[in-house]
Design an enzyme around this catalytic site. Sequence first.
Site, PDB file in Angstrom:
ATOM      1  N   GLU A 168       0.908  -1.166   0.067  1.00 37.44           N
ATOM      2  CA  GLU A 168      -0.103   0.004   0.284  1.00 37.44           C
ATOM      3  C   GLU A 168       0.686   1.187   0.051  1.00 37.44           C
ATOM      4  O   GLU A 168       0.402   2.142   0.785  1.00 37.44           O
ATOM      5  CB  GLU A 168      -1.037   0.135   1.178  1.00 37.44           C
ATOM      6  CG  GLU A 168      -1.955  -1.306   1.152  1.00 37.44           C
ATOM      7  CD  GLU A 168      -3.008  -1.335   2.343  1.00 37.44           C
ATOM      8  OE1 GLU A 168      -2.866  -0.276   3.053  1.00 37.44           O
ATOM      9  OE2 GLU A 168      -3.821  -2.171   2.127  1.00 37.44           O
ATOM     10  N   GLU A 226      -5.460  -7.605  -0.959  1.00 38.09           N
ATOM     11  CA  GLU A 226      -6.422  -7.432   0.310  1.00 38.09           C
ATOM     12  C   GLU A 226      -7.565  -6.863  -0.320  1.00 38.09           C
ATOM     13  O   GLU A 226      -7.535  -5.867  -1.294  1.00 38.09           O
ATOM     14  CB  GLU A 226      -5.783  -6.400   1.110  1.00 38.09           C
ATOM     15  CG  GLU A 226      -4.728  -6.879   2.131  1.00 38.09           C
ATOM     16  CD  GLU A 226      -4.305  -5.781   3.006  1.00 38.09           C
ATOM     17  OE1 GLU A 226      -5.080  -5.008   3.430  1.00 38.09           O
ATOM     18  OE2 GLU A 226      -3.227  -5.742   3.362  1.00 38.09           O
TER      19      GLU A 226
END
Length: 384
Positions: free
Chosen positions: A187, A296
């Site tokens: 991320e 995710e």
Amino acid sequence: MLRILLICVAHVLLVNVLAAQHLPIDAKASEETKNLYANLQRLSDQGVMFGHQDDLAYGVNWKYENGRSDVKEVVGDYPAVVGWDLGHLELKSTINLDSVPFANMRAYVRQVYGQGGLNTFSWHLKNPVDPAKSSWDKQDSTIQQLFADKKAMRKYKSWLNEVASFMKSLKGPNGEAIPVVFRPLHEHNGSWFWWGRDHASPEEYKQLYRFTVEYLRDKKKVHNLLYAYSPDKFKTKEEYLERYPGDDYVDLIGFDVYHRPNTADTVDTFVADTRRMVELLREIGKERNKVYAITETGLERISQPDWWTETLLPIIQNSGLSYVLLWRNGRPDHYYAPYPGQASASDFKSFYQNPGTLFGKEVKAANLYGPAAPATEAKAASGR
Ligand code: BMA
């Protein structure tokens, strides 16, 4: 003349075989790791593996009870992929940042491998420049300081040593290293972690990612890892690749994306936007010969009862994705997979039945760690 022609044909055939063979970035990857990589590629033509973070460790209202899994209690089958997090391993803590004992984690990894499934690891590590601070430290220039400050670098290397010993300690029944996907520094196009966009230049991020791979692979000789690159949501290919460390450092490309319904993010826009990202990922995967996945995702508390078939399925169907990993069932107000009685449980059963989704029994039949055979029908082989 004929001889030259034959040599040319042989050359073309060899080039094709080599191109078709998916090899991990680690030339010294173990046999099982090489097999896994080739099989992930093969299996992605047949369906998308379903994954769940910490699935065997705990669920909504239970913790550390052997054999349990919220997913299994709803559909009678384990997920194909289970995610784990190494956060706090760097502190030599016996439990991770979400309280999972590392000793248990090791046993769960063995269980997943024994069941023929895939383990993936993220790492919410502390800030090596200021170890009192967590992953969520937003200190600017941390990566730059890490490379400039010998003490901080010694600290980071000592943390990687912990990761290396943990990865090497994952052993199958015949003493073989269990292959896993490692997804460090994730991320990074968001700015909530110290390695995030606003705190580092693209070159600094790439430097840290490459250093991490080289240290584990070449210095510590860890040979059971496939490396995943996984930014958060993105709009264009250029954005996706802005901090890409290079084809020699990445085996699997993915992204994280959460469904957070609000007035601007309706079901339709979430499906359309995410599907677009999947299509971009598919193009990048094809161009670079990489396996791709949604690393995710989830809708917290699954408040939409048909989320599985009406939201997630259209995103992943016929996508060529290797897997989709749902985040953890941490608390009654923070979970992403259903449990018995949960509002989306019956829709999840339809999702399970869909031929495009692969769970535990199907991956077992697909023999992920065995020699990569030509494509077989995993669904048929599993008898579902
Ligand atoms: C976040 C939340 C946190 C958790 C962290 C690392 O998304 O689930 O509760 O500590 O991931 O697993």
